[in-house]
Design an enzyme around this catalytic site. Structure first.
Site: not given
Ligand SMILES: *[C@@H]1O[C@H](CO)[C@@H](O)[C@H](O)[C@H]1NC(C)=O
Ligand SMILES: *[C@@H]1O[C@H](CO)[C@@H](O)[C@H](O)[C@H]1NC(C)=O
Ligand SMILES: CC(=O)N[C@H]1CO[C@H](CO)[C@@H](O)[C@@H]1O
Length: 610
Positions: A407, A539, A541
């Protein structure tokens, strides 16, 4: 009938209630049951999106764009499920629902009260959400774990505790059980039971009876048998209803610790789980899950070689702000048989100003960066520290240190490249300098057809790899060679499409775009000998799993551990990568039709992976 296991807390919060709740869910899943989870947060905010990360920890993003508490991330990771924004309940959400109903006249002019209107709304919500399918079976879950935030006795949680008291009768004895998590302080080797007795008495006074008392010891010593029988006697439960959870080498060991104390058998009997019909296939899947989990934990214990990663971020005082990033690194390290050595560097300490104001901090920060095996710059908002991040990225690019930008980290990597390679000296984001002559990152909200105006791009979105990447892109290989991938997003700013040509001429490859992307990609060789230099606007994650690490993180950690490890993982991922979400079932492409992305598409994955 769904079985409900409520997990409440006593004494103090922050002692790992979420981990105990998700571990219990995981254990039930290993018997072949389908498990879902609901988190109740007794605060007035409607969602976590507007809360400060410093105060509250990470904002976790779901497929449907829900911005929720980081505990839902715990559940998704442990239970390997896909949850929706409705899986989190806050006081604000419930009150809003009740007030909206009152305005519509649904209560027929009656006086609207906490009991029964708010408590009924809570129960209805739990019942409805517990039936939403969360995994690739597409079936209703068998068990729903309901984690009640805060501690019993707080003013905040009172309506929820009362709702649970009523709920046990609504669903019936066989379908409702309660785990109460309490603290057992260890004072110079003596385990104190008084706080637990007090909180259990309070709980009983509110009409809830604990089926399991989970005693958290914040030391490495297990619960003494004598303490156990004392709690059993004074809290009026059988000895097998008292479990001890002491500090273990990692949270991944908690399920095994609970299992060894017979929690599965307890719930099988208590909730009459044998009445649920399980197919052979589900039993087999459960068994395999249990075995893989055991292997994961024992493998973790045998990992001695380290992989050193430095995270150059903003909210480094609070590890919780980057919870999912840390988890993604951990999961990737397990896969690579490495012990994760993670260092946190406050980005502003890397800036020349700090060299003057606080030389010691400056040198420590740079010491960590230059000795790291891999450099990660995660997401974030605001200008503070961004120049420091750009300096760290420059180091990674020039010294060929494996790099991952997420990001904001990705955007800054593009800015760094624009400045130092393409000669756009003041290139930056219009978020930080609206008047820059090289607006490399610009404001690009999504245009929703149902809501007025531009909104943040939030939730699961597809990214399409450029055709030419098939042969060479490491990132694509990490995703099993797929042409289209799905990751979660949360941003308003993106790389300026008008400057992409200039950047690609300079040697940057934009290898993936959103579905409407029209630009041709150039294939260049600037990064040819860089093992791993990857940035993503998304993102990734938020979609990592202990047994299925997020691909960009896996590549990053593997590269930091050595090119041979990276090659092994690329081969393994090509052979066996499966996305964690059954997205055909979960996010129908229809759902995305309400959303238009500003033309031309810029869902850019920056990779320079050779
Ligand atoms: C996790 O869920 C996905 C999709 O629902 C599935 O394909 C995968 O096999 C699951 N993994 C494990 C370890 O159960
Ligand atoms: C470009 O594509 C070719 C094959 O099409 C590949 O061998 C090469 O590694 C790619 N990348 C660069 C930077 O040349
Ligand atoms: C059923 C329901 O009211 N769900 C709400 C959950 O919370 C989000 C906001 O975070 C609402 O948009 C949903 O309508």
């Amino acid at each position: 009938m769904t079985k409900y296991i409520v997990v409440s807390g006593g004494v103090v919060s922050g002692i790992g209630k979420g981990v105990i709740a998700s571990s219990t869910g995981l254990l039930l899943k290993t018997t072949g049951l389908k498990v879902t989870a609901i988190k109740i947060d007794p605060y007035m905010n409607i969602d976590a999106g507007t809360m400060r990360p410093q105060e509250h920890g990470e904002v976790y993003v779901l497929n449907d764009g829900g911005e929720v508490d980081l505990d839902l991330g715990n559940y998704e990771r442990y239970l390997n499920v896909t949850l929706s924004r409705d899986n989190n309940i806050t006081t604000g959400k419930i009150y809003r629902e009740v007030i909206e109903k009152e305005r519509r006249g649904d209560y027929l002019g009656k006086t609207v009260q906490i009991v029964p209107h708010v408590t009924n709304a809570i129960q209805d919500w739990i019942e409805r959400v517990s039936k939403i399918p969360v995994d690739d079976t597409g079936e209703e879950p068998d068990v729903c774990i309901v984690e009640l935030g805060g501690t019993v006795g707080d003013i905040e949680s009172a309506p929820f505790v009362e709702a649970m008291r009523q709920f046990q009768f609504r669903v019936g004895y066989d379908n409702f059980a309660l785990i109460h998590v309490s603290l057992v302080p260890d004072m110079h080797g003596e385990q104190k039971t008084k706080p637990t007795q007090t909180t259990v008495h309070a709980l009983r006074g509110l009409g809830l009876i604990p089926d399991i008392i989970a005693c958290r010891l914040i030391v490495q010593k297990p619960l003494d048998p004598a303490t156990k029988s004392k709690i059993s006697m004074f809290c009026h439960v059988a000895a097998d209803q008292v479990l001890g959870i002491h500090d273990v080498s990692s949270v991944y060991h908690v399920p095994l610790l609970l299992q060894s104390q017979g929690i599965i058998q307890f719930f099988q009997k208590r909730l009459n789980l044998s009445s649920i019909h399980l197919t052979e296939e589900m039993k087999q899947r459960g068994y395999m899950l249990g075995e893989s989990w055991k292997e994961l934990t024992s493998r973790q214990e045998r990992a001695f070689d380290e992989v050193s990663i430095v995270l150059v971020g903003k909210y480094i005082d609070l590890a919780d702000s980057y919870m999912s990033v840390t988890k993604s690194l951990e999961h990737s390290a397990f896969r690579c048989h490495r012990k994760l050595k993670l260092k946190w560097v406050d980005a502003s300490n890397l800036e020349p100003d700090t060299q003057v104001t606080n030389p010691a901090k400056y040198h420590d920060a740079w010491g960590a960066v230059v000795s790291a095996g891999g450099i990660l710059v995660p997401g974030g908002f605001g200008v503070r520290g961004t120049e420091g991040m750009i300096l760290a990225i420059k180091w990674a690019r020039e010294q060929k240190v494996p790099f991952l930008g997420i990001c904001l980290g990705f955007q800054l990597a593009v800015a760094e490249f624009a400045r130092n390679v393409c000669g756009m000296k003041d290139a930056t984001s219009t978020e930080f300098d609206p008047k820059t002559s090289h607006p490399i990152i610009i404001f690009m909200p999504e245009i929703s057809k149902t809501h007025m105006g531009g909104t943040m791009r939030l939730g699961l979105r597809p990214t399409v790899f450029d055709e030419s990447t098939k042969e060479w892109s490491k990132l694509r290989k990490l995703y099993g060679g797929a042409d289209k991938i799905w990751e979660r997003h949360r941003h308003r700013y993106e790389v300026n499409p008008a400057l992409i040509d200039k950047l690609t001429e300079g040697g940057l490859s934009f290898t993936g775009k959103d579905e409407k992307g029209e630009r041709m990609q150039k294939n260049s060789s600037f990064f040819a000998d860089h093992a791993y230099f990857v940035g993503l606007q998304a993102h990734p994650e938020f979609c990592t799993r202990p047994l299925n690490p997020s691909p960009p993180f896996l590549g990053f950690v593997a590269a930091a551990a050595g090119t041979q490890i990276l090659d092994e993982q690329l081969t393994a991922q090509m052979a066996s990568f499966k996305p964690p979400h059954p997205h055909d079932a979960m996010v129908s492409e229809d759902a995305l039709k309400n959303v238009d992305v500003l033309e031309p598409g810029k869902e850019v994955l920056l990779t320079a992976d050779q």
